[in-house]
Design a protein around this motif. Sequence first.
Motif, PDB file in Angstrom:
ATOM      1  N   LYS A 391      19.031  29.325  23.696  1.00 19.63           N
ATOM      2  CA  LYS A 391      18.901  30.762  23.933  1.00 19.63           C
ATOM      3  C   LYS A 391      17.725  31.342  23.155  1.00 19.63           C
ATOM      4  O   LYS A 391      16.927  32.133  23.688  1.00 19.63           O
ATOM      5  N   TRP A 393      15.135  29.665  22.052  1.00 18.86           N
ATOM      6  CA  TRP A 393      13.921  29.035  22.594  1.00 18.86           C
ATOM      7  C   TRP A 393      13.429  29.788  23.832  1.00 18.86           C
ATOM      8  O   TRP A 393      12.223  30.003  24.008  1.00 18.86           O
ATOM      9  N   LEU A 394      14.360  30.203  24.682  1.00 15.41           N
ATOM     10  CA  LEU A 394      13.974  30.944  25.885  1.00 15.41           C
ATOM     11  C   LEU A 394      13.513  32.364  25.526  1.00 15.41           C
ATOM     12  O   LEU A 394      12.577  32.893  26.146  1.00 15.41           O
ATOM     13  N   GLU A 395      14.185  32.992  24.567  1.00 15.02           N
ATOM     14  CA  GLU A 395      13.802  34.340  24.172  1.00 15.02           C
ATOM     15  C   GLU A 395      12.396  34.395  23.593  1.00 15.02           C
ATOM     16  O   GLU A 395      11.700  35.411  23.725  1.00 15.02           O
ATOM     17  N   ASP A 397       9.805  32.630  24.463  1.00 10.59           N
ATOM     18  CA  ASP A 397       8.814  32.163  25.445  1.00 10.59           C
ATOM     19  C   ASP A 397       8.518  30.681  25.319  1.00 10.59           C
ATOM     20  O   ASP A 397       7.418  30.230  25.696  1.00 10.59           O
ATOM     21  N   ARG A 398       9.460  29.931  24.827  1.00 11.07           N
ATOM     22  CA  ARG A 398       9.329  28.476  24.734  1.00 11.07           C
ATOM     23  C   ARG A 398       8.064  28.058  23.970  1.00 11.07           C
ATOM     24  O   ARG A 398       7.428  27.061  24.279  1.00 11.07           O
TER      25      ARG A 398
END
Length: 432
Positions: A391, A393-395, A397-398
């Motif tokens: 979660k 990591w996605l927030e 922008d990876r």
Amino acid sequence: MPPLPGDTEGLADAFPQPRTEHPAPAGGEARRPSAGGARDNPCETRYLAQEAGERGTNQGRTPRSREGEAHPASSSSPHSLRERHPVRHGGAAASHPGARTVEAAGPARRRRLPSRPVPPLSPWQRPQGRRTEVYYSKKNSMMDSESSAPKNSKEYLRNDVTATSGKHYLCGYCAAFTNIAVTFPIQKVLFRQQLYGLKTKDAVHQLQKDGLRNLYRGILPPLMQKTTTLALMFGLYEDFSSLLHIHVSAPELLTRSMAAVLAGTTEALLTPFERVQTLLQDYKHHDKFTNTYQAFKVLKVYGMREYYRGLVPILLRNGPSNALFFGLRGPIKQCLPEATSYSTHLVNDFICGGLLGAMLGFLFFPVNVVKTRMQAQIGGEFQSFSKVFVKIWLERDRKLNHLFRGAHLNYHRSVLSWGIINATYEFLLKLL
């Protein structure tokens, strides 16, 4: 009762001689008769000669005879020997059947040289037999922060654990207290960056808006948690190391690594303090509680499990980081210039602890990010470590640099924090 060796009185009784009037040398008076013939006894003469040879080398003191006189061996001239004891030393009465000639025995008297005063050793030069280290094996461990005298007796090691482990707990406690008092404001800025992904300037601006009154808000939980944690970290590491060294037949590197992991796992019992610290530092919860007691009271409604939210990342962080810290502390200090004074020892300990803290803080920074996110929640679902990590990591922008946002400040904070901890711990350990 048979006479004992060296007992001239007993020899005189065992071998009685007749009272004899010895002729005097030319120009002298007749000698007084010897009582019981003890002086003319050949056995006594032989033992006195042996005794003179043994005493002549005893710290340069003048040999003594049976009656307390100066022994003939200490005379400066052989003529005086014959004058004083004509029967023993070949004088005019040497023809007596009970007399034997005895040469002066024993070396010349030696003069003792005055000893130089030995200056007292400083705490840095004293052998660290009582440290932390009395239970080390014969080989120098890579995990030793200081050289120590090896002990071979396992029974001695077992009895010494209680006597020496107490000061490791005390030194760890005092080191943590000093560290928290100095670095808490920096830790608060870092916390805001970890939680919200803010830049350093924005996080500092938030603290300025909170005001000086709230700058040390939430210091009690880390003060209680860090002091207890570091006391357990250093003390339990020494205790587990000694116990494993006594009861486990394994390489020392392995036993000390196991001791470090066990100490870190035990530290995780104090997770509730770290949990409350996270809640108090989050400005979103300022209106729910204002002190540590209220935070614990709010969490009590959700049950005991709520206190240990975020336990998995703490376990993943504590064990490996402890093993690396204690394993690399000795080798890093050996690479530094040799210390010869108080100040250089403090500098070396500060550099050693600071480098290790910065390296480990950067290495486990993502784990701390996940831990902070998990503990900032009150109630609701208990999400796994992997789910929270994905979660975040996605927030962000990876991007890896976004995941490590705030790591540079954590690096500098760790250099200061662990430098203070290690230098204070080593300094107090040498004083106690």
